[in-house]
Structures are given as C-alpha cells and as structure tokens.
Design an enzyme around this catalytic site. Sequence first.
Site, mmCIF file in Angstrom:
data_model
loop_
_atom_site.group_PDB
_atom_site.id
_atom_site.type_symbol
_atom_site.label_atom_id
_atom_site.label_comp_id
_atom_site.label_asym_id
_atom_site.label_seq_id
_atom_site.Cartn_x
_atom_site.Cartn_y
_atom_site.Cartn_z
ATOM 1 N N HIS A 293 0.878 -1.183 0.000
ATOM 2 C CA HIS A 293 0.000 0.000 0.000
ATOM 3 C C HIS A 293 0.908 1.224 0.000
ATOM 4 C CE1 HIS A 293 -3.025 2.888 1.276
ATOM 5 N NE2 HIS A 293 -3.968 1.955 1.285
ATOM 6 N N ARG A 316 -6.832 10.083 -0.514
ATOM 7 C CA ARG A 316 -6.462 10.502 -1.879
ATOM 8 C C ARG A 316 -7.704 10.571 -2.753
ATOM 9 N NH1 ARG A 316 -3.032 6.079 -3.545
ATOM 10 N NH2 ARG A 316 -3.319 5.184 -1.475
HETATM 11 C C1 SIN Z 1 -8.133 -1.457 1.264
HETATM 12 O O1 SIN Z 1 -7.129 -2.060 1.620
HETATM 13 O O2 SIN Z 1 -8.979 -1.952 0.508
HETATM 14 C C2 SIN Z 1 -8.391 -0.062 1.700
HETATM 15 C C3 SIN Z 1 -7.364 0.384 2.644
HETATM 16 C C4 SIN Z 1 -7.360 1.858 2.722
HETATM 17 O O3 SIN Z 1 -8.150 2.391 3.492
HETATM 18 O O4 SIN Z 1 -6.572 2.470 2.015
#
Ligand code: SIN
Length: 518
Positions: A293, A316
């Site tokens: 991430h 974002r």
């Molecule tokens: C996700 O992992 O699907 C979302 C995580 C986030 O809140 O960026």
Amino acid sequence: MRRTRCFLLLIYFIVGFLTAILCMLFFRISNFLFSTMSQSATRKPVIVVGSGLAGLSAAHEALRAGAAVHMLDRAPKPGGNSIKASSGINGAGTRFQRAQGIAGDDSFFADTVRSAGRRFTETGSPLVDRKALVEILTSQSENAVNWLADELNVDLSVVAQLGGHSIARTHRGGGKLPPGAAIVSALVEELKANSEFTLENSSEVDELLTDGSGAVRGVRYHNFDNSDGPAHELEGPVVFAAGGFAGDAHGLLSKYRPDLAGMPSTNEARPASHGLLSAIGAAFVDMDSVQIHPTGFVDPKDPGSAYKFLAAEALRGEGGILLSSKGERFINELNTRDVVSDAIMALPHSTVGSTRQWEITLLLDPGACEVAASHIGFYVWKGLVQKKKVRDLAPEVISAVDKYAAIVSKHEEDALGRKTFGHWRLPPGEANRDEEVCVGIVTPVVHFTMGGVAFDTQARVLRLEDGNELAPIPGLWAAGEITGGIHGANRLGGSSLLECAVFGRIAGIQAAKSVMTV
Ligand code: SIN
Ligand code: FAD
C-alpha cells in the site's frame, strides 16, 4: 334391550376406533418432534475459524440456514484485520451511488481484471477459475452492500473513488465510526443475540482433523486462557477464514518475498495459519503477490516502527495529493496501488532503525479535509496529521499546491493523468495562503496478500489430485484474505471487505447445507 346393547357396542367401537387413531397420531407427532429435537441436538455445528468479516459473514448465513455455529479465534477479541478497515467496501450499481449522481456502474469487472494484471491470464498450475470468481465478486457486490445496509443497519451512504476504479464505488458511513468497525460490530452484535451461536476467543486452531478418505471432519484447538488444559476437539464442517500473511514477516513473507525484508506493515505481527491447510494437501496460488500500500503513516513519535497506521486511500480519493521530498507531484495518486507504490519506491529511501522507508508528503486541501473529517480528526489526535496554513508550508510545496490547484480550477489536463480530483477546492495563488491544509508523512507498507488457498465459486477449498486436476476437499470451505486467485497481482481498494462478505456468505450457506441434509 337387544337394540340398546347393539347401540352401546357401536358406541364402544366408535370410541375405540377414534382412540386408536388419536393414539397413532399422538405417537407420530411425538416421534416427529422427538426425532427433530434429537437431530438438532446431535447435529454438528458449522465450525468457523476466524472472526474477521469473512468468518462473521459465514456465521451469519449458516445460522440463517438453520445450523448452529461454533466460531474460534485466537485473538482475545473478535474482528481480525477487518475491524481496522478504513476506506470501505466496494459495490457496483448501488442506490448510494445513484444518490451521488452515478446512474450506472458496469465497469467493476473490467477494473478488477485490469488491476489483477498478468496474473489474470496466467496459464500456470494450479488453475483456479479466476474469471468465475471475479464475476461472482463483482456481480454480487450490490447485494453485499444492501445486505449490510438493510439487514444490519450499517451506514454505507458515502461513496468515494479509490485508485484503479473508473468510478466512485467504495462505500463507507458518514459518521465517526470507520467502515470496518461499523460492519464488524453490527455483525457481532447480531450473532451474539442468537442462541445457536458460540464464540470462543483466545482459542487457536492447531489442526484440521480428517477422516480416512481425506475429508475434513473437524478441528483440534487450544485455549490460551487455559494453556495447561487439554487440547479440544470439535466435529463439524469447517469454514476457514483465518486471514492473510501480511503480518508474518519472518514466516511466509520471508519465504515468498524475501525482497520485502525490512518493509513496515499495516498488519500487526502474527504468524500465518496457512500451514494448517497445506498439512491436508490444499493447493495455493499467487503466494508471491503481496500488496504494498503506498501510504502508511510515519509516526513522528516513533518513525522507525515496523508497524504503521494506514493512511486510508479514501484520503487521496477525496482529493489528497502526494509530494516527493523535493515537494513535487510525481504520480497520478489514483493509479492502482502497485503503480503508485512502485513510483514511490523508485525514489531514494532511508533506513530508520531496521525499517526501510520513504518520506512522502500526503496533503489534503480544505475540501478533502472536510469530507474526510472523521478520518482526519482521528489522525490528528494520533499525531499523524497536522493542520497547517498554506503560507507555513515549504516554498516548493506551496508551488506544487498552486500548480495542482490551477489544473483543478481551470479544468486543465493533468500531465500525470489524474482525471478526478475528489473534493479539492483550494484556488491557486495568494488567495489560498490563509487556508488550512492537512499534511502527514507517509511511506509504502506491506498491506495485503493476494495469494492464498485455491478455492472455487462455492467457496470449497481445492487440492491437486491425480492428473493435476483441482478437486474440492470435502468438509472444508474458505473465504476472505486466506484465499487466492481473485485479485491476481493487485487488489483494488475496497475489494477485500467485499470478498469477505460475498464468499463468506457463500461458504456459510454451503457448510450449513452439509449438516442440514444429514
Ligand atoms: C483497502 O485495503 O482496501 C483499503 C485500505 C485503505 O483504506 O486504504
Ligand atoms: P481477518 O479480518 O484478518 O480475520 C482473521 C481472523 O482469524 C483473525 O481474527 C485471527 O486472529 C484469526 N485466526 C488466524 N489464525 C487462526 C487460528 N489458527 N485459529 C483461530 N483463529 C485464527 N479492505 C477493504 O476492502 N477496505 C478497506 O477499507 C480496508 N482497510 C484496511 C485497513 C487496514 C489497516 C488493514 C490492515 C486492512 C484493510 N483492508 C481493507 C483489508 C481487509 O481489512 C482485510 O483483508 C480483511 O478484513 C480480511 O478479512 P478476513 O476475515 O479474511 O481476515
């Protein structure tokens, strides 16, 4: 006299006949009741391993189908990683999208396949039916959102566009409670009200028990609160929903992705439970597909921590931008996670303690800060985000903000390819200097494991049999992050909660069917 005797005989006969019929009826009814009661008393429960969203969804449906459910989780409280989910759950074609002006949404399948990349068309072994799995995931998404909103009263009325999505489809609530906590607490409350539901926390499953033919017949587990006590055995069909391995740095991560050593994670350190499945021959796919991430917060109080708080992608989506240490935008912030993370990781990094990380500024204008107010309030309270006037930012950051604000306000084309700007409303130039923006420092983080156990559209766990064919393991279903094959090389934000709900429910129904028909 004779006539009276005949009459009495007739009466005796009729009474006797009716009594016999009543007795027969009574025995039949009581027999039926007795056998139903004893059947349900002896019927085995559906055993659910893991109390994250996948396990909770399975339990909900198994109970609805009439089965008893016994849920085991090694953590002291229910919820797993699911309770931490911060951006929301995907749904295509929902009424919440329509309320936000999105008339239709038929691109979810295509977005998912595009995001999955090369993995989707891979022809290696073992072959799970990726297309069928993605079809179920995307076509059941509206239904999953409705289930949570209508049956469990979870607020999912706010819809944001996350990276890689061609439309806003990630649902969360408008209040203070983040989506993961809202969904998990609603489900736990509902399940606990059902007398057929048992939840044992601090109870770790150590083994899947099989019979002579290789079918799963139950689990062996131990309870941490009674660690000296004997191991317990429980018989019944098993739904395995034990989550992924993004927190297993020294186990599966180092085995499949040694190159990620030293990267921080959004997952607390915990060993994976995949070994229980491999021990009975389950097949695995895509184990080296690990999601990085792009935005985990670097906490100024503990910058080198290996565990990072996630900066939700919704920040974002609602308008936030990313700036390099030179104060420049360098990537379309709403590209897929793999692309954004790769762009960050191509920049110079530092090593803090033993943690490898980058120093990227996440900046939200007042429009984005407002819409994400509940997230921001929490991050400010944790000391991860600060509110600053534009004039107090570094000169190169002010210049990047002005440049971006000009693109948004003049509807110019963004050279980096960003097409949607969320709620950004900050104007360029002197007019913005006294406005307050929200800023935090972020770094890429290990977040999610796309790979996992091979399964099919009925959520049955598969193993390789003679001739390299995948075949279901009787008595065993799986759902959630433990499974592999749906997301390929890159998962779309919001699609994990969705897979937990969709395939968790399928697993629960199928496992319940197997006991209800006995
Ligand atoms: C996700 O992992 O699907 C979302 C995580 C986030 O809140 O960026
Ligand atoms: P989990 O929720 O992790 O639950 C697994 C449970 O199994 C755990 O409680 C664990 O203790 C238990 N367990 C494991 N092994 C055993 C064993 N041997 N015996 C007994 N119990 C065991 N996804 C989205 O779609 N949207 C988001 O907004 C989002 N935000 C996220 C934010 C954060 C910070 C994180 C970390 C992830 C986020 N994700 C999000 C990803 C998503 O939350 C997870 O992938 C998903 O919740 C996994 O659910 P699960 O039910 O499969 O597993």
